[in-house]
Motif scaffolding. Structure first.
Motif, PDB file in Angstrom:
ATOM      1  N   ALA A 223      25.273 -53.759 -15.331  1.00 33.21           N
ATOM      2  CA  ALA A 223      26.663 -53.332 -15.175  1.00 33.21           C
ATOM      3  C   ALA A 223      26.990 -53.087 -13.706  1.00 33.21           C
ATOM      4  O   ALA A 223      28.089 -53.416 -13.232  1.00 33.21           O
ATOM      5  CB  ALA A 223      26.925 -52.066 -15.992  1.00 33.21           C
ATOM      6  N   ILE A 224      26.050 -52.510 -12.967  1.00 37.08           N
ATOM      7  CA  ILE A 224      26.263 -52.239 -11.543  1.00 37.08           C
ATOM      8  C   ILE A 224      26.404 -53.543 -10.768  1.00 37.08           C
ATOM      9  O   ILE A 224      27.279 -53.668  -9.901  1.00 37.08           O
ATOM     10  CB  ILE A 224      25.113 -51.386 -10.979  1.00 37.08           C
ATOM     11  CG1 ILE A 224      25.216 -49.947 -11.517  1.00 37.08           C
ATOM     12  CG2 ILE A 224      25.117 -51.385  -9.454  1.00 37.08           C
ATOM     13  CD1 ILE A 224      24.046 -49.066 -11.164  1.00 37.08           C
ATOM     14  N   ALA A 225      25.571 -54.518 -11.085  1.00 39.04           N
ATOM     15  CA  ALA A 225      25.663 -55.820 -10.417  1.00 39.04           C
ATOM     16  C   ALA A 225      27.051 -56.412 -10.586  1.00 39.04           C
ATOM     17  O   ALA A 225      27.675 -56.886  -9.625  1.00 39.04           O
ATOM     18  CB  ALA A 225      24.609 -56.770 -10.980  1.00 39.04           C
ATOM     19  N   THR A 226      27.566 -56.365 -11.807  1.00 34.32           N
ATOM     20  CA  THR A 226      28.905 -56.893 -12.088  1.00 34.32           C
ATOM     21  C   THR A 226      29.963 -56.098 -11.346  1.00 34.32           C
ATOM     22  O   THR A 226      30.907 -56.675 -10.789  1.00 34.32           O
ATOM     23  CB  THR A 226      29.182 -56.839 -13.601  1.00 34.32           C
ATOM     24  OG1 THR A 226      28.170 -57.577 -14.298  1.00 34.32           O
ATOM     25  CG2 THR A 226      30.544 -57.435 -13.916  1.00 34.32           C
ATOM     26  N   GLN A 227      29.810 -54.793 -11.311  1.00 36.53           N
ATOM     27  CA  GLN A 227      30.811 -53.926 -10.694  1.00 36.53           C
ATOM     28  C   GLN A 227      30.949 -54.170  -9.190  1.00 36.53           C
ATOM     29  O   GLN A 227      32.037 -54.038  -8.639  1.00 36.53           O
ATOM     30  CB  GLN A 227      30.457 -52.461 -10.947  1.00 36.53           C
ATOM     31  CG  GLN A 227      31.524 -51.482 -10.457  1.00 36.53           C
ATOM     32  CD  GLN A 227      31.246 -50.065 -10.908  1.00 36.53           C
ATOM     33  OE1 GLN A 227      30.624 -49.844 -11.944  1.00 36.53           O
ATOM     34  NE2 GLN A 227      31.710 -49.106 -10.124  1.00 36.53           N
TER      35      GLN A 227
END
Length: 259
Positions: A223-227
């Motif tokens: 999720a952090i990578a996408t964010q």
């Protein structure tokens, strides 16, 4: 009720599992998969609360799914299912964070015990997240991106634009269009004024934000990578390690140990 999925290559097993756990208030089976790769891809995108996963699957076995999910920091909980009573399978499954191991044919009491454990873990996680959100709201330690200053008007415009949009899919062409200048010229003056390329500056902003989120939030690494602007998790992990010298998971673990 929380969302749950089943990954098993035998339809009768899926139907048997669904029938065995009916009339309970913990989880609802919303999706079924009959091969490991499709199931893992769904978990990566949707991150259901719970997944019942067979040990033996075409394409990718259940233990491989657990390994991938664990490495990527996905939040889904796993209950392994198998017709094989070998202790080694259960041992490996528990090592990769499975919360239960149920044998076929299914025992309702055995399944319910594992599901109740999953439900309790999810409830505890929700409470922890709520407490952390309240804590973060009370603290002024929200992420602030690094700020460069340039005397060149166009370069400063590019810097300001990048700081506001680095989480999006942007390029030097976007900046050139924003400043109404030639892309090659934009790249040239950006390097002259800042001492680095636009790509390196963009990467720095994204990785610093990712590092902050790893240290200050419970979001999954995926999720952090996408964010922060990376749609490809594996590429993000590669870039993060190159910049920080360790994997995102290792960075989070180290941050937790130094709190």
């Amino acid at each position: 009720m929380y969302q749950a999925i089943v990954i098993d290559d035998e339809k009768w097993v899926v139907k048997s599992l669904i029938a065995t756990i009916k009339n309970q208030d913990y989880f609802e089976i919303t999706t079924e998969f009959y091969d490991g790769l499709s199931g893992l891809e769904y978990i990566r995108i949707h991150q259901p609360a719970l997944a019942f996963v067979d040990v033996r699957l075409p394409g990718m076995g259940g233990l491989e799914i657990l390994q991938a999910a664990h490495a990527e920091g996905l939040s889904t909980l796993f209950i392994m299912i198998s017709g094989h009573a070998e202790f080694a399978y259960a041992q490996k499954a528990m090592f990769h964070n499975a919360i239960g191991y149920c044998l076929k044919p299914f025992s309702r009491s055995e399944l319910m015990d594992s599901m109740q454990k999953a439900y309790q873990l999810l409830q505890e996680q929700e409470q922890k997240t709520e407490n952390q959100e309240v804590s973060l709201e009370e603290q002024p330690n929200i992420f602030h991106s690094q700020h460069l200053v340039s005397s060149h008007k166009s370069v400063q415009m590019m810097i300001d634009y990048t700081e506001k949009h680095y989480q999006e899919d942007i390029s030097i062409q976007n900046l050139a269009e924003y400043c109404n200048i030639n892309p090659n010229y934009a790249s040239q003056i950006f390097r002259q004024e800042t001492g680095g390329t636009f790509v390196s500056y963009l990467t720095s902003l994204r990785i610093e934000h990712a590092a902050w989120l790893l240290a200050h939030s419970d979001q999954t690494v995926f999720a952090i990578a996408t964010q922060v602007g990376y749609s490809d998790y594996f590429y993000f992990a590669k870039v993060f390690k190159k910049v920080k010298g360790c994997t995102p998971t290792a960075y989070r673990k180290d941050s937790e140990e130094h709190v």
